[in-house]
Structures are given as C-alpha cells and as structure tokens.
Design a protein around this motif. Structure first.
Motif, PDB file in Angstrom:
ATOM      1  N   TYR A  67     -11.929  -2.077 -26.491  1.00 45.98           N
ATOM      2  CA  TYR A  67     -13.764  -2.098 -26.142  1.00 45.98           C
ATOM      3  C   TYR A  67     -13.793  -3.800 -25.086  1.00 45.98           C
ATOM      4  N   THR A  68     -13.872  -2.695 -24.005  1.00 45.48           N
ATOM      5  CA  THR A  68     -14.161  -3.091 -22.493  1.00 45.48           C
ATOM      6  C   THR A  68     -15.561  -3.382 -21.410  1.00 45.48           C
ATOM      7  N   PHE A  69     -15.410  -4.126 -21.103  1.00 50.51           N
ATOM      8  CA  PHE A  69     -16.901  -4.885 -20.499  1.00 50.51           C
ATOM      9  C   PHE A  69     -16.410  -5.093 -19.326  1.00 50.51           C
ATOM     10  N   ASP A  70     -17.817  -4.889 -18.545  1.00 54.44           N
ATOM     11  CA  ASP A  70     -18.034  -5.570 -17.157  1.00 54.44           C
ATOM     12  C   ASP A  70     -19.499  -5.529 -16.941  1.00 54.44           C
ATOM     13  N   PHE A  71     -19.745  -6.405 -15.605  1.00 56.99           N
ATOM     14  CA  PHE A  71     -20.817  -6.609 -15.551  1.00 56.99           C
ATOM     15  C   PHE A  71     -21.807  -5.487 -14.611  1.00 56.99           C
ATOM     16  N   HIS A  72     -20.725  -4.757 -14.003  1.00 51.56           N
ATOM     17  CA  HIS A  72     -21.448  -4.028 -12.995  1.00 51.56           C
ATOM     18  C   HIS A  72     -21.894  -2.337 -13.494  1.00 51.56           C
ATOM     19  N   GLU A  73     -23.046  -2.357 -13.210  1.00 51.36           N
ATOM     20  CA  GLU A  73     -23.229  -1.371 -14.283  1.00 51.36           C
ATOM     21  C   GLU A  73     -22.536   0.197 -13.829  1.00 51.36           C
ATOM     22  N   GLN A  74     -22.440   0.316 -12.364  1.00 48.51           N
ATOM     23  CA  GLN A  74     -21.579   1.263 -11.985  1.00 48.51           C
ATOM     24  C   GLN A  74     -20.460   1.527 -11.660  1.00 48.51           C
TER      25      GLN A  74
END
Length: 311
Positions: free
Chosen positions: A137-144
């Motif tokens: 499960y990986t997360f990034d704050f930048h939607e694009q």
C-alpha cells in the motif's frame, strides 16, 4: 513481471504477445520500454523494427531490422524498469533498493506500507518481494503523481499487488485500517519525523521501519523521534563502485615484463603474425579490470529501526 497469472508469467520460455510490455535493449546505456502492438514499428539508428516480428518470440530474443541492425527484447523486471521508467521524482536505484528489501525483512506474504510513491521505482521491487500473496500500500500526496504511478503498475502487471492512495502522510498519518497489520514501513518524506509516530502504530510487534533521507540533518531529527518507541536504530549510506572489464593487448617486444605504456586497448583478437617478423612484434591478449571513471556518489541515507515489542 510476476507469476500471478500463469498465462502472463514473464520468463525466457514465455513468448511475447500483442499488448505485452518489453524492454528494448540497444546498448547498456540505451534502453526503452515499449508496448508491443501489431502493425506498429520501432525506428532507431539501427533501422526499422516491426512489432509483428516480435510477437511469438521468447523474451531475451535478438531481433533484426530492415538494415540488419539488431536489438534485444527483454522482460520488464524491476531492475530494468528502474532504469527506463519516467522520472517524476528522484528515484532509488538498485543498490539502495536491494539493501532496503533485505533489512526490512520482506518476504512473500508481507504487508508493506510506503509513503512517497514518487516514480514507483522502489514500489515495483517491493511488489515482487511480497508476491504472490502479500500486498504493498503506497501513498503520495500529489494526485497526478499517484495516478501516473497507478498507470505504470497496470503496464507492468502489478496492479493486483499494489494499491496507490492519495494522502498526506506527514500531516494525516497512515489510515487507521492498517493499525498493527504492517510487517514493514518505508518512508521517503522531507520530514519523516512527523510520520514516525503513525508508522509505529501501523507496525506489528517487532516490525521494521526504514526512512530514506538525502540530508544528514533529516536523519538526526528522525533518529530523535525513533528513540521513544523503536530500538536497534541504524543508518547506512550505500556507495556503489562498478568495474569495467576489457580485453587488452600487451606488447611483449621489450622483454618479459610489460611496461605501463605498453598495454593497448583491444576489442578483437589480433591476427597471427605472418612470416618471419615475429621477433620484436610479440603481443599477448589479457583481460584487465579497473574502476569505472564515472562512479555514482551519494544518493541518500537509509535509517532502519525495529519497533519495541512491549509484550
């Protein structure tokens, strides 16, 4: 890339199909990822290559162009994908990635949380390490950026092993649904100390955390935060030194021992000396290894820590 679906298993025995992703290898410093499509062509300095000629060949095949030039069609392994992916952010390379997977003790079946998806270089290797029953499960704050990473995982066949989320882990922490379930946590954040308390809640007892930081000041603040709930805190810097191996011609005409200036590069074996002029023109072939002139330097610091098991 991974043996999830037997019909899509990437190996040297599986044949390339229409729609597959292949790594086109021109030379060691020139590779590109291409989706095979019936009717399309690849044009480069070696000529024109028809995709239709690739279909049905096994990965690793050498294929020829209309000008008799050639390229190799390689499977999109995580190692090669790291070298050809689009750089949306600074990425981790093979030396750091292999160290991370080893020290995080990642094996098939693990659940791994990652914050800072970026270009997905590490995520791809994490997915292979946890396959076939684990999940990343990986997360990034930048939607694009998250959307682009999701598309890449679809291309490489990892979508069943990787879930990409949009979330500010520094500000919000990891979702509560993962509390106490993660085997490992990886942080690639500008302020990792803000996410460490949340990461500790996500880990199983005795779970391992890794934080990647380019600056030593970030490492110091992260270590201060780790001391409250973690033990066995260690920081590493991985410096990779590669060697080039070449065949050379050694001039032996001056005596038994070659002098430094008598070693000449030689890519092909020399023809045997003809006639009676051997004396004074003797040479021998040898293989020489030496460090590459362009060695990669500092990439970042890897800090590892193990959650204190209170029971």
């Amino acid at each position: 890339m991974l043996p999830i679906d037997p019909t899509k298993k990437i190996s040297f025995t599986r044949h390339i199909c229409d729609g597959d992703l292949v790594i086109v290898y021109e030379r060691h410093d020139n590779m590109k990822a291409i989706k095979v499509c019936q009717g399309l062509v690849l044009q480069n300095r070696f000529g024109v290559f028809k995709h239709s000629d690739w279909i049905g060949k096994p990965f690793g095949s050498k294929v020829f162009s209309n000008k008799n030039g050639f390229v190799y069609l390689l499977a999109p392994t995580p190692e090669l994908w790291t070298l050809v992916l689009s750089h949306r952010t600074q990425i981790l390379y093979i030396a750091d990635i292999s160290f991370v997977i080893m020290y995080l003790e990642i094996v098939p079946g693990c659940m791994v949380l990652e914050s800072g998806t970026g270009s997905g270089s590490l995520t791809t290797s994490l997915a292979r390490a946890v396959a076939p029953t684990g999940h990343v499960y990986t997360f990034d704050f930048h939607e694009q950026r998250a959307a682009s990473a999701r598309e890449d995982f679809e291309k490489t066949g990892l979508s069943s092993l990787v879930t990409v989320g949009v979330r500010d882990i520094q500000g919000e922490g990891f979702p509560d649904e993962f509390s106490g379930l993660a085997d490992s946590v990886f942080l690639d954040l500008p302020q990792p100390w803000l996410a460490i308390p949340s990461a500790g809640k996500m880990l199983k007892p005795d779970g391992v955390l890794c934080s990647f930081s380019p600056c030593i000041e970030q490492v110091q603040r992260a270590c201060d935060s780790l001391r409250s709930n973690f033990t066995d805190i260690k920081t590493f810097e991985i410096l990779l030194r590669t060697y080039e191996v070449r065949e050379v011609k050694m001039d032996c005409s001056q005596g038994d021992e070659a002098k430094p200036g008598s070693i000449l590069p030689c890519k092909r074996p020399q023809r045997a000396i003809e006639g009676g002029n051997e004396q004074g023109k003797l040479s021998s072939q040898t293989v020489m290894a030496r460090p590459c002139s362009e060695a990669k330097g500092h990439t970042g610091y890897l800090t590892f820590a193990r959650l204190i098991c209170l029971s």
